[in-house]
Design a protein around this motif. Structure first.
Motif, mmCIF file in Angstrom:
data_model
loop_
_atom_site.group_PDB
_atom_site.id
_atom_site.type_symbol
_atom_site.label_atom_id
_atom_site.label_comp_id
_atom_site.label_asym_id
_atom_site.label_seq_id
_atom_site.Cartn_x
_atom_site.Cartn_y
_atom_site.Cartn_z
ATOM 1 N N GLU A 10 -49.070 49.579 -35.849
ATOM 2 C CA GLU A 10 -48.204 50.609 -35.266
ATOM 3 C C GLU A 10 -47.598 51.502 -36.355
ATOM 4 O OE1 GLU A 10 -46.587 48.374 -31.236
ATOM 5 O OE2 GLU A 10 -45.563 48.037 -33.148
ATOM 6 N N ILE A 11 -47.273 50.920 -37.498
ATOM 7 C CA ILE A 11 -46.737 51.719 -38.604
ATOM 8 C C ILE A 11 -47.796 52.692 -39.110
ATOM 9 C CG2 ILE A 11 -45.910 51.621 -40.991
ATOM 10 C CD1 ILE A 11 -44.563 48.969 -40.298
ATOM 11 N N ARG A 12 -49.035 52.228 -39.268
ATOM 12 C CA ARG A 12 -50.116 53.110 -39.723
ATOM 13 C C ARG A 12 -50.382 54.218 -38.706
ATOM 14 N NH1 ARG A 12 -52.250 48.150 -41.729
ATOM 15 N NH2 ARG A 12 -53.371 47.824 -39.756
ATOM 16 N N GLN A 13 -50.327 53.859 -37.427
ATOM 17 C CA GLN A 13 -50.535 54.873 -36.390
ATOM 18 C C GLN A 13 -49.432 55.938 -36.424
ATOM 19 O OE1 GLN A 13 -53.133 55.196 -34.466
ATOM 20 N NE2 GLN A 13 -52.307 56.982 -33.367
ATOM 21 N N ALA A 14 -48.181 55.484 -36.633
ATOM 22 C CA ALA A 14 -47.065 56.432 -36.718
ATOM 23 C C ALA A 14 -47.221 57.352 -37.930
ATOM 24 C CB ALA A 14 -45.741 55.674 -36.796
ATOM 25 N N ASP A 15 -47.664 56.788 -39.072
ATOM 26 C CA ASP A 15 -47.885 57.607 -40.264
ATOM 27 C C ASP A 15 -48.987 58.627 -40.032
ATOM 28 O OD1 ASP A 15 -45.905 56.282 -41.610
ATOM 29 O OD2 ASP A 15 -47.263 54.861 -42.593
ATOM 30 N N ARG A 16 -50.062 58.189 -39.345
ATOM 31 C CA ARG A 16 -51.152 59.118 -39.051
ATOM 32 C C ARG A 16 -50.673 60.259 -38.149
ATOM 33 N NH1 ARG A 16 -54.516 54.405 -38.936
ATOM 34 N NH2 ARG A 16 -54.157 54.202 -36.675
ATOM 35 N N ASN A 17 -49.826 59.941 -37.178
ATOM 36 C CA ASN A 17 -49.293 60.977 -36.285
ATOM 37 C C ASN A 17 -48.426 61.973 -37.047
ATOM 38 O OD1 ASN A 17 -50.557 59.889 -34.047
ATOM 39 N ND2 ASN A 17 -48.800 58.598 -33.493
ATOM 40 N N ILE A 18 -47.623 61.463 -37.980
ATOM 41 C CA ILE A 18 -46.768 62.352 -38.779
ATOM 42 C C ILE A 18 -47.624 63.265 -39.655
ATOM 43 C CG2 ILE A 18 -45.068 62.422 -40.635
ATOM 44 C CD1 ILE A 18 -43.873 59.841 -39.497
ATOM 45 N N ARG A 19 -48.652 62.688 -40.297
ATOM 46 C CA ARG A 19 -49.528 63.507 -41.140
ATOM 47 C C ARG A 19 -50.279 64.540 -40.309
ATOM 48 N NH1 ARG A 19 -50.560 58.517 -43.754
ATOM 49 N NH2 ARG A 19 -52.470 58.263 -42.508
ATOM 50 N N ARG A 20 -50.699 64.122 -39.101
ATOM 51 C CA ARG A 20 -51.421 65.045 -38.226
ATOM 52 C C ARG A 20 -50.536 66.218 -37.840
ATOM 53 N NH1 ARG A 20 -52.383 61.793 -34.423
ATOM 54 N NH2 ARG A 20 -54.285 60.919 -35.313
ATOM 55 N N ARG A 21 -49.264 65.944 -37.541
ATOM 56 C CA ARG A 21 -48.342 67.033 -37.182
ATOM 57 C C ARG A 21 -48.088 67.955 -38.371
ATOM 58 N NH1 ARG A 21 -45.793 62.986 -33.897
ATOM 59 N NH2 ARG A 21 -44.381 62.413 -35.601
ATOM 60 N N LYS A 22 -48.003 67.374 -39.562
ATOM 61 C CA LYS A 22 -47.796 68.199 -40.755
ATOM 62 C C LYS A 22 -48.992 69.118 -40.997
ATOM 63 C CE LYS A 22 -44.645 65.173 -43.325
ATOM 64 N NZ LYS A 22 -44.480 64.342 -44.555
ATOM 65 N N TRP A 23 -50.210 68.578 -40.903
ATOM 66 C CA TRP A 23 -51.398 69.401 -41.107
ATOM 67 C C TRP A 23 -51.525 70.457 -40.023
ATOM 68 C CZ3 TRP A 23 -53.851 70.051 -45.363
ATOM 69 C CH2 TRP A 23 -53.909 69.033 -46.321
ATOM 70 N N LEU A 24 -51.130 70.104 -38.792
ATOM 71 C CA LEU A 24 -51.178 71.079 -37.716
ATOM 72 C C LEU A 24 -50.201 72.224 -37.975
ATOM 73 C CD1 LEU A 24 -52.471 71.680 -34.958
ATOM 74 C CD2 LEU A 24 -50.536 70.492 -33.886
ATOM 75 N N ALA A 25 -49.004 71.878 -38.472
ATOM 76 C CA ALA A 25 -48.021 72.919 -38.801
ATOM 77 C C ALA A 25 -48.531 73.817 -39.918
ATOM 78 C CB ALA A 25 -46.692 72.269 -39.204
ATOM 79 N N ILE A 26 -49.164 73.193 -40.939
ATOM 80 C CA ILE A 26 -49.722 73.993 -42.035
ATOM 81 C C ILE A 26 -50.825 74.910 -41.522
ATOM 82 C CG2 ILE A 26 -51.046 73.853 -44.190
ATOM 83 C CD1 ILE A 26 -49.499 71.285 -44.815
ATOM 84 N N PHE A 27 -51.646 74.393 -40.600
ATOM 85 C CA PHE A 27 -52.745 75.179 -40.046
ATOM 86 C C PHE A 27 -52.236 76.434 -39.346
ATOM 87 C CE2 PHE A 27 -55.485 76.173 -36.399
ATOM 88 C CZ PHE A 27 -56.675 76.457 -37.058
ATOM 89 N N PHE A 28 -51.125 76.295 -38.610
ATOM 90 C CA PHE A 28 -50.583 77.442 -37.891
ATOM 91 C C PHE A 28 -49.836 78.404 -38.813
ATOM 92 C CE2 PHE A 28 -50.934 74.602 -34.108
ATOM 93 C CZ PHE A 28 -51.726 75.437 -33.336
ATOM 94 N N VAL A 29 -49.218 77.880 -39.866
ATOM 95 C CA VAL A 29 -48.419 78.725 -40.759
ATOM 96 C C VAL A 29 -49.286 79.395 -41.825
ATOM 97 C CG1 VAL A 29 -46.556 78.696 -42.469
ATOM 98 C CG2 VAL A 29 -46.321 77.384 -40.360
ATOM 99 N N ALA A 30 -50.428 78.780 -42.168
ATOM 100 C CA ALA A 30 -51.261 79.287 -43.258
ATOM 101 C C ALA A 30 -51.687 80.743 -43.074
ATOM 102 C CB ALA A 30 -52.480 78.395 -43.442
ATOM 103 N N PRO A 31 -52.122 81.194 -41.877
ATOM 104 C CA PRO A 31 -52.489 82.616 -41.743
ATOM 105 C C PRO A 31 -51.345 83.564 -42.053
ATOM 106 C CG PRO A 31 -53.347 81.356 -39.903
ATOM 107 C CD PRO A 31 -52.440 80.442 -40.657
ATOM 108 N N LEU A 32 -50.116 83.196 -41.628
ATOM 109 C CA LEU A 32 -48.963 84.044 -41.917
ATOM 110 C C LEU A 32 -48.676 84.084 -43.410
ATOM 111 C CD1 LEU A 32 -46.517 85.726 -41.059
ATOM 112 C CD2 LEU A 32 -45.257 83.584 -40.709
ATOM 113 N N LEU A 33 -48.750 82.918 -44.072
ATOM 114 C CA LEU A 33 -48.513 82.878 -45.512
ATOM 115 C C LEU A 33 -49.568 83.688 -46.264
ATOM 116 C CD1 LEU A 33 -47.526 79.119 -46.009
ATOM 117 C CD2 LEU A 33 -46.017 81.099 -45.864
ATOM 118 N N LEU A 34 -50.830 83.574 -45.817
ATOM 119 C CA LEU A 34 -51.901 84.341 -46.445
ATOM 120 C C LEU A 34 -51.681 85.832 -46.250
ATOM 121 C CD1 LEU A 34 -54.622 84.375 -47.916
ATOM 122 C CD2 LEU A 34 -55.737 84.215 -45.675
ATOM 123 N N PHE A 35 -51.267 86.224 -45.048
ATOM 124 C CA PHE A 35 -50.998 87.633 -44.771
ATOM 125 C C PHE A 35 -49.870 88.161 -45.644
ATOM 126 C CE2 PHE A 35 -48.604 90.869 -42.421
ATOM 127 C CZ PHE A 35 -49.600 91.813 -42.210
#
Length: 413
Positions: A10-35
Protein backbone atom coordinates in the motif's frame (compact mmCIF):
# COMPACT_ATOMS: atom_id res chain seq x y z
CA UNK A 1 -9.72 4.06 17.30
CA UNK A 2 -6.43 4.33 15.37
CA UNK A 3 -6.06 3.25 11.74
CA UNK A 4 -4.04 0.10 11.11
CA UNK A 5 -0.57 0.60 9.66
CA UNK A 6 -0.22 0.50 5.88
CA UNK A 7 1.32 -2.55 4.32
CA UNK A 8 4.47 -2.21 2.17
CA UNK A 9 2.41 -2.78 -0.97
CA UNK A 10 0.00 0.00 0.00
CA UNK A 11 2.90 2.37 0.70
CA UNK A 12 4.43 1.65 -2.73
CA UNK A 13 1.05 2.14 -4.38
CA UNK A 14 0.61 5.49 -2.61
CA UNK A 15 4.10 6.59 -3.72
CA UNK A 16 3.31 5.58 -7.30
CA UNK A 17 0.09 7.62 -7.19
CA UNK A 18 1.95 10.67 -5.89
CA UNK A 19 4.62 10.37 -8.59
CA UNK A 20 1.93 9.88 -11.23
CA UNK A 21 0.16 13.07 -10.13
CA UNK A 22 3.44 14.98 -10.16
CA UNK A 23 4.28 13.83 -13.70
CA UNK A 24 0.75 14.63 -14.81
CA UNK A 25 1.07 18.16 -13.40
CA UNK A 26 4.42 18.59 -15.16
CA UNK A 27 2.86 17.33 -18.40
CA UNK A 28 0.14 19.97 -18.27
CA UNK A 29 2.44 22.81 -17.16
CA UNK A 30 5.32 22.02 -19.55
CA UNK A 31 3.70 23.59 -22.68
CA UNK A 32 3.11 26.85 -20.79
CA UNK A 33 6.67 26.89 -19.46
CA UNK A 34 8.02 26.18 -22.95
CA UNK A 35 5.87 28.97 -24.40
CA UNK A 36 7.08 31.44 -21.76
CA UNK A 37 10.71 30.46 -22.38
CA UNK A 38 10.47 30.75 -26.17
CA UNK A 39 8.45 33.99 -26.29
CA UNK A 40 9.65 35.78 -23.16
CA UNK A 41 12.79 34.49 -21.45
CA UNK A 42 14.83 33.70 -24.59
CA UNK A 43 14.15 37.03 -26.39
CA UNK A 44 14.92 39.08 -23.28
CA UNK A 45 18.04 37.03 -22.59
CA UNK A 46 19.19 37.50 -26.18
CA UNK A 47 18.53 41.24 -25.94
CA UNK A 48 20.57 41.55 -22.74
CA UNK A 49 23.36 39.44 -24.26
CA UNK A 50 23.60 41.47 -27.46
CA UNK A 51 23.65 44.76 -25.57
CA UNK A 52 27.22 44.15 -24.39
CA UNK A 53 28.53 41.28 -26.59
CA UNK A 54 29.53 42.39 -30.09
CA UNK A 55 32.02 40.10 -31.89
CA UNK A 56 31.38 41.31 -35.46
CA UNK A 57 34.61 43.26 -36.00
CA UNK A 58 36.65 40.64 -34.15
CA UNK A 59 35.33 38.01 -36.58
CA UNK A 60 35.99 40.14 -39.66
CA UNK A 61 39.62 41.20 -39.02
CA UNK A 62 40.94 38.94 -36.22
CA UNK A 63 44.61 39.02 -37.30
CA UNK A 64 44.69 42.80 -37.57
CA UNK A 65 43.20 43.21 -34.11
CA UNK A 66 45.68 40.72 -32.69
CA UNK A 67 48.55 42.88 -33.93
CA UNK A 68 46.86 46.10 -32.82
CA UNK A 69 46.89 44.77 -29.25
CA UNK A 70 50.61 45.48 -29.09
CA UNK A 71 50.17 48.98 -30.54
CA UNK A 72 50.12 51.89 -28.07
CA UNK A 73 47.28 54.26 -28.90
CA UNK A 74 48.70 57.05 -26.75
CA UNK A 75 51.93 57.18 -28.75
CA UNK A 76 50.27 59.18 -31.52
CA UNK A 77 52.02 57.06 -34.14
CA UNK A 78 50.44 54.83 -36.76
CA UNK A 79 50.32 51.07 -36.14
CA UNK A 80 53.41 49.07 -37.16
CA UNK A 81 53.91 48.08 -40.79
CA UNK A 82 53.09 44.43 -40.07
CA UNK A 83 49.67 45.39 -38.72
CA UNK A 84 48.97 47.59 -41.75
CA UNK A 85 49.99 44.81 -44.14
CA UNK A 86 47.77 42.34 -42.31
CA UNK A 87 44.86 44.73 -42.52
CA UNK A 88 45.38 45.11 -46.29
CA UNK A 89 45.29 41.32 -46.74
CA UNK A 90 42.15 40.91 -44.61
CA UNK A 91 40.46 43.84 -46.33
CA UNK A 92 41.10 42.18 -49.71
CA UNK A 93 39.58 38.95 -48.39
CA UNK A 94 36.51 40.80 -47.13
CA UNK A 95 36.16 42.60 -50.47
CA UNK A 96 36.25 39.28 -52.31
CA UNK A 97 33.58 37.88 -49.95
CA UNK A 98 31.51 41.08 -50.26
CA UNK A 99 31.77 41.71 -46.51
CA UNK A 100 33.87 44.87 -46.53
CA UNK A 101 30.66 46.91 -46.30
CA UNK A 102 29.87 45.26 -42.97
CA UNK A 103 33.28 46.24 -41.60
CA UNK A 104 32.78 49.77 -42.92
CA UNK A 105 29.40 49.99 -41.20
CA UNK A 106 30.81 48.85 -37.85
CA UNK A 107 33.85 51.15 -37.87
CA UNK A 108 31.72 54.08 -39.02
CA UNK A 109 29.82 53.98 -35.71
CA UNK A 110 33.04 54.73 -33.83
CA UNK A 111 34.56 57.00 -36.47
CA UNK A 112 32.04 58.85 -38.69
CA UNK A 113 33.23 58.89 -42.28
CA UNK A 114 35.01 55.54 -42.07
CA UNK A 115 32.35 53.85 -44.18
CA UNK A 116 33.29 55.50 -47.48
CA UNK A 117 36.98 55.29 -46.54
CA UNK A 118 36.97 51.53 -46.05
CA UNK A 119 34.74 50.81 -49.05
CA UNK A 120 36.87 52.86 -51.46
CA UNK A 121 40.09 51.31 -50.16
CA UNK A 122 38.59 47.81 -50.43
CA UNK A 123 37.91 48.41 -54.11
CA UNK A 124 41.51 49.50 -54.68
CA UNK A 125 43.16 46.53 -52.95
CA UNK A 126 40.74 43.94 -54.30
CA UNK A 127 42.75 43.13 -57.44
CA UNK A 128 46.24 43.64 -56.02
CA UNK A 129 48.44 40.56 -55.90
CA UNK A 130 48.40 38.84 -52.50
CA UNK A 131 52.20 38.68 -52.26
CA UNK A 132 52.40 42.42 -52.86
CA UNK A 133 49.85 43.07 -50.11
CA UNK A 134 51.76 40.89 -47.68
CA UNK A 135 54.96 42.85 -48.31
CA UNK A 136 53.73 46.43 -48.89
CA UNK A 137 49.95 46.37 -48.46
CA UNK A 138 50.11 48.83 -45.61
CA UNK A 139 51.65 51.49 -47.80
CA UNK A 140 49.00 50.87 -50.46
CA UNK A 141 46.31 51.45 -47.83
CA UNK A 142 47.94 54.69 -46.66
CA UNK A 143 48.34 55.90 -50.25
CA UNK A 144 44.70 55.08 -51.05
CA UNK A 145 43.40 57.92 -48.90
CA UNK A 146 45.11 60.45 -46.66
CA UNK A 147 42.51 59.81 -43.93
CA UNK A 148 44.37 56.58 -43.11
CA UNK A 149 47.15 58.80 -41.71
CA UNK A 150 44.77 59.86 -38.96
CA UNK A 151 45.58 57.83 -35.83
CA UNK A 152 41.95 58.15 -34.69
CA UNK A 153 40.87 55.81 -37.50
CA UNK A 154 43.04 53.02 -36.11
CA UNK A 155 41.98 53.83 -32.57
CA UNK A 156 38.37 53.44 -33.62
CA UNK A 157 39.19 50.14 -35.32
CA UNK A 158 40.90 48.78 -32.22
CA UNK A 159 38.07 50.01 -30.02
CA UNK A 160 35.43 48.43 -32.27
CA UNK A 161 37.27 45.11 -32.09
CA UNK A 162 36.46 44.64 -28.42
CA UNK A 163 34.02 41.76 -27.99
CA UNK A 164 32.69 42.88 -24.60
CA UNK A 165 31.93 46.59 -24.48
CA UNK A 166 29.86 49.14 -22.60
CA UNK A 167 29.76 51.64 -25.46
CA UNK A 168 26.15 50.95 -26.35
CA UNK A 169 24.97 51.53 -22.78
CA UNK A 170 26.96 54.74 -22.64
CA UNK A 171 25.36 55.89 -25.90
CA UNK A 172 21.93 54.96 -24.57
CA UNK A 173 22.63 57.22 -21.59
CA UNK A 174 23.98 60.03 -23.80
CA UNK A 175 27.52 59.40 -22.57
CA UNK A 176 30.79 58.58 -24.31
CA UNK A 177 34.48 58.08 -23.61
CA UNK A 178 36.95 60.82 -24.51
CA UNK A 179 40.40 60.01 -25.94
CA UNK A 180 41.68 59.73 -22.36
CA UNK A 181 39.11 57.00 -21.59
CA UNK A 182 37.03 59.17 -19.25
CA UNK A 183 33.22 58.98 -19.38
CA UNK A 184 31.76 62.35 -20.39
CA UNK A 185 28.45 63.65 -21.69
CA UNK A 186 27.86 63.64 -25.42
CA UNK A 187 27.39 66.94 -27.21
CA UNK A 188 23.88 65.93 -28.31
CA UNK A 189 21.42 64.70 -25.69
CA UNK A 190 18.90 62.41 -27.38
CA UNK A 191 18.00 59.27 -25.51
CA UNK A 192 17.59 60.59 -21.95
CA UNK A 193 15.18 63.21 -23.27
CA UNK A 194 13.25 60.44 -25.05
CA UNK A 195 13.08 58.36 -21.89
CA UNK A 196 11.74 61.35 -19.99
CA UNK A 197 9.24 62.15 -22.74
CA UNK A 198 8.08 58.52 -22.80
CA UNK A 199 7.51 58.58 -19.04
CA UNK A 200 5.52 61.81 -19.30
CA UNK A 201 3.36 60.54 -22.16
CA UNK A 202 2.71 57.26 -20.33
CA UNK A 203 1.75 59.22 -17.20
CA UNK A 204 -0.63 61.47 -19.16
CA UNK A 205 -2.29 58.44 -20.76
CA UNK A 206 -2.63 56.67 -17.40
CA UNK A 207 -4.12 59.77 -15.76
CA UNK A 208 -6.60 60.34 -18.59
CA UNK A 209 -7.74 56.72 -18.67
CA UNK A 210 -8.25 56.84 -14.88
CA UNK A 211 -10.21 60.12 -15.00
CA UNK A 212 -12.45 58.89 -17.80
CA UNK A 213 -12.62 55.22 -16.85
CA UNK A 214 -13.35 55.57 -13.12
CA UNK A 215 -16.82 57.17 -13.38
CA UNK A 216 -17.73 54.92 -16.31
CA UNK A 217 -16.72 51.80 -14.38
CA UNK A 218 -18.72 53.02 -11.38
CA UNK A 219 -21.79 53.52 -13.54
CA UNK A 220 -21.40 50.09 -15.13
CA UNK A 221 -21.05 48.45 -11.71
CA UNK A 222 -24.21 50.10 -10.35
CA UNK A 223 -26.42 50.23 -13.47
CA UNK A 224 -29.13 47.63 -14.21
CA UNK A 225 -27.81 44.52 -15.91
CA UNK A 226 -29.44 45.29 -19.28
CA UNK A 227 -27.88 48.77 -19.49
CA UNK A 228 -24.52 47.61 -18.10
CA UNK A 229 -24.27 44.75 -20.60
CA UNK A 230 -25.06 47.08 -23.50
CA UNK A 231 -22.47 49.63 -22.41
CA UNK A 232 -19.90 46.89 -21.82
CA UNK A 233 -20.12 46.06 -25.52
CA UNK A 234 -18.94 49.59 -26.33
CA UNK A 235 -16.12 49.25 -23.79
CA UNK A 236 -14.94 46.03 -25.44
CA UNK A 237 -15.46 47.33 -28.97
CA UNK A 238 -11.80 48.42 -29.40
CA UNK A 239 -10.74 44.77 -28.87
CA UNK A 240 -12.87 43.77 -31.87
CA UNK A 241 -11.32 46.37 -34.18
CA UNK A 242 -7.89 46.25 -35.76
CA UNK A 243 -5.31 48.50 -34.12
CA UNK A 244 -4.38 49.89 -37.53
CA UNK A 245 -8.02 50.74 -38.25
CA UNK A 246 -8.40 52.57 -34.93
CA UNK A 247 -5.19 54.52 -35.48
CA UNK A 248 -6.16 55.39 -39.05
CA UNK A 249 -9.51 56.64 -37.77
CA UNK A 250 -7.70 59.07 -35.47
CA UNK A 251 -5.63 60.29 -38.43
CA UNK A 252 -8.87 61.04 -40.26
CA UNK A 253 -10.20 62.88 -37.20
CA UNK A 254 -7.10 64.91 -36.35
CA UNK A 255 -5.63 65.86 -39.72
CA UNK A 256 -5.75 69.44 -41.00
CA UNK A 257 -8.85 68.86 -43.11
CA UNK A 258 -10.20 66.21 -40.75
CA UNK A 259 -13.50 65.91 -38.95
CA UNK A 260 -12.51 67.90 -35.85
CA UNK A 261 -11.02 70.88 -37.67
CA UNK A 262 -13.84 70.94 -40.25
CA UNK A 263 -16.47 70.91 -37.49
CA UNK A 264 -14.79 73.64 -35.46
CA UNK A 265 -14.38 75.84 -38.53
CA UNK A 266 -17.98 75.31 -39.65
CA UNK A 267 -19.14 76.40 -36.17
CA UNK A 268 -16.81 79.46 -36.45
CA UNK A 269 -15.00 78.46 -33.26
CA UNK A 270 -11.63 78.67 -35.04
CA UNK A 271 -10.53 80.64 -38.09
CA UNK A 272 -7.81 78.29 -39.32
CA UNK A 273 -7.11 74.57 -38.81
CA UNK A 274 -5.38 73.49 -35.61
CA UNK A 275 -2.18 71.44 -35.75
CA UNK A 276 -3.52 68.32 -34.04
CA UNK A 277 -1.96 65.49 -36.01
CA UNK A 278 1.72 64.53 -35.64
CA UNK A 279 1.93 66.04 -32.17
CA UNK A 280 2.30 64.75 -28.64
CA UNK A 281 -1.39 65.54 -28.13
CA UNK A 282 -2.29 63.13 -30.97
CA UNK A 283 -0.22 60.35 -29.37
CA UNK A 284 -1.84 60.85 -25.96
CA UNK A 285 -5.44 61.06 -27.19
CA UNK A 286 -5.17 58.09 -29.59
CA UNK A 287 -3.46 55.83 -27.06
CA UNK A 288 -5.92 56.85 -24.34
CA UNK A 289 -8.74 55.60 -26.55
CA UNK A 290 -6.90 52.37 -27.38
CA UNK A 291 -5.90 51.56 -23.78
CA UNK A 292 -9.15 52.61 -22.09
CA UNK A 293 -10.48 49.03 -21.69
CA UNK A 294 -7.38 48.05 -19.73
CA UNK A 295 -8.37 50.62 -17.09
CA UNK A 296 -12.13 50.06 -17.08
CA UNK A 297 -12.18 46.26 -16.82
CA UNK A 298 -10.09 45.94 -13.59
CA UNK A 299 -12.01 48.83 -12.04
CA UNK A 300 -15.36 47.30 -13.01
CA UNK A 301 -14.45 43.88 -11.61
CA UNK A 302 -13.50 45.39 -8.23
CA UNK A 303 -16.43 47.83 -8.04
CA UNK A 304 -18.87 45.03 -8.85
CA UNK A 305 -17.79 43.24 -5.69
CA UNK A 306 -18.12 46.26 -3.36
CA UNK A 307 -21.18 46.07 -1.15
CA UNK A 308 -23.16 49.33 -1.66
CA UNK A 309 -24.43 49.09 1.93
CA UNK A 310 -21.06 50.46 3.15
CA UNK A 311 -21.62 53.74 1.38
CA UNK A 312 -25.26 53.93 2.49
CA UNK A 313 -24.21 53.21 6.10
CA UNK A 314 -21.75 56.12 5.98
CA UNK A 315 -24.51 58.43 4.72
CA UNK A 316 -26.93 57.22 7.38
CA UNK A 317 -24.36 58.01 10.07
CA UNK A 318 -24.20 61.65 8.96
CA UNK A 319 -21.34 61.66 6.45
CA UNK A 320 -21.72 63.88 3.41
CA UNK A 321 -21.63 62.18 -0.02
CA UNK A 322 -18.24 63.43 -1.20
CA UNK A 323 -16.30 62.75 2.06
CA UNK A 324 -18.04 59.37 2.33
CA UNK A 325 -17.06 58.53 -1.23
CA UNK A 326 -13.44 59.55 -0.65
CA UNK A 327 -13.02 57.85 2.73
CA UNK A 328 -15.19 54.73 2.25
CA UNK A 329 -15.70 53.85 -1.40
CA UNK A 330 -12.48 55.07 -3.04
CA UNK A 331 -10.07 53.07 -0.81
CA UNK A 332 -11.95 49.87 -1.68
CA UNK A 333 -11.35 50.51 -5.41
CA UNK A 334 -7.57 50.86 -5.01
CA UNK A 335 -6.83 47.24 -6.09
CA UNK A 336 -8.66 47.75 -9.40
CA UNK A 337 -7.39 51.29 -9.91
CA UNK A 338 -3.78 50.33 -9.26
CA UNK A 339 -4.07 47.27 -11.50
CA UNK A 340 -5.49 49.34 -14.34
CA UNK A 341 -2.88 52.06 -13.88
CA UNK A 342 -0.07 49.51 -13.89
CA UNK A 343 -1.40 47.83 -17.04
CA UNK A 344 -1.93 51.08 -18.93
CA UNK A 345 1.39 52.60 -17.90
CA UNK A 346 3.51 49.56 -18.78
CA UNK A 347 1.75 49.00 -22.11
CA UNK A 348 1.87 52.66 -23.11
CA UNK A 349 5.54 53.19 -22.33
CA UNK A 350 6.46 50.40 -24.74
CA UNK A 351 3.97 51.27 -27.50
CA UNK A 352 5.40 52.29 -30.86
CA UNK A 353 2.83 51.67 -33.63
CA UNK A 354 0.39 54.43 -32.68
CA UNK A 355 3.07 57.07 -31.86
CA UNK A 356 4.79 56.27 -35.17
CA UNK A 357 1.57 56.85 -37.14
CA UNK A 358 0.02 59.85 -35.37
CA UNK A 359 2.79 61.31 -33.20
CA UNK A 360 5.27 62.55 -35.76
CA UNK A 361 8.57 63.83 -34.40
CA UNK A 362 7.02 65.51 -31.36
CA UNK A 363 5.05 62.45 -30.27
CA UNK A 364 7.77 59.82 -30.73
CA UNK A 365 8.65 57.61 -27.77
CA UNK A 366 11.75 55.60 -26.87
CA UNK A 367 10.14 52.48 -28.36
CA UNK A 368 10.09 54.16 -31.77
CA UNK A 369 13.85 54.75 -31.60
CA UNK A 370 14.41 51.13 -30.57
CA UNK A 371 12.37 50.00 -33.58
CA UNK A 372 14.33 52.38 -35.83
CA UNK A 373 17.69 50.94 -34.76
CA UNK A 374 16.43 47.39 -35.29
CA UNK A 375 14.71 47.92 -38.64
CA UNK A 376 16.52 50.80 -40.36
CA UNK A 377 19.97 51.48 -38.95
CA UNK A 378 20.60 47.76 -38.17
CA UNK A 379 22.28 48.79 -34.92
CA UNK A 380 20.81 45.93 -32.95
CA UNK A 381 23.31 46.31 -30.12
CA UNK A 382 22.23 49.89 -29.39
CA UNK A 383 18.59 48.84 -29.70
CA UNK A 384 19.28 46.04 -27.20
CA UNK A 385 20.94 48.48 -24.79
CA UNK A 386 18.00 50.90 -25.06
CA UNK A 387 15.57 48.03 -24.56
CA UNK A 388 17.51 46.74 -21.56
CA UNK A 389 17.42 50.16 -19.91
CA UNK A 390 13.69 50.40 -20.63
CA UNK A 391 13.21 46.97 -19.03
CA UNK A 392 15.23 48.12 -16.01
CA UNK A 393 13.11 51.27 -15.77
CA UNK A 394 9.85 49.30 -15.86
CA UNK A 395 11.19 46.85 -13.27
CA UNK A 396 12.15 49.77 -11.02
CA UNK A 397 8.66 51.27 -11.36
CA UNK A 398 7.14 47.86 -10.62
CA UNK A 399 9.27 47.59 -7.48
CA UNK A 400 8.23 51.10 -6.44
CA UNK A 401 4.59 50.14 -6.99
CA UNK A 402 5.06 47.08 -4.79
CA UNK A 403 6.59 49.22 -2.04
CA UNK A 404 3.87 51.88 -2.13
CA UNK A 405 0.74 49.85 -2.91
CA UNK A 406 1.71 46.23 -2.52
CA UNK A 407 1.54 43.64 -5.27
CA UNK A 408 -0.77 41.56 -3.08
CA UNK A 409 -3.46 44.23 -3.57
CA UNK A 410 -3.32 43.85 -7.35
CA UNK A 411 -6.61 42.61 -8.79
CA UNK A 412 -7.17 42.16 -12.50
CA UNK A 413 -10.58 40.56 -12.28
Amino acid sequence: MSNPELTPDEIRQADRNIRRRKWLAIFFVAPLLLFIFVTFVAPIGTMLYRSFYHPTVAELIPDTLAQLDDWSEESGELPPTAALNTFAVELQTLAGERRSGKLAEEINRAYPGASSLIKSTARKVRRVDLAELQSSGGQLVLDANKKWLDVNVWRAMKKSGSVIKDDFYLTALDLERNPQGEIVQRDTQIYLDLYWKSLKIAFYITALTALIGFPLAWYLANAPSRIANTLMIFVLLPFWTSLLVRTTAWIALLQTNGVINSTLMSLHIIDEPLELLYTQFATVIAMTHILMPFMILPLYSVMKGIDPSYFRAALSLGAKPIPAFIRIYLPMTVPGLSAGALLVFIISIGYYITPALVGGTEGQMISNIIAFHMQSSNNWELAAALGSLLLLLITLLYWLYDRLVGISNLKLG
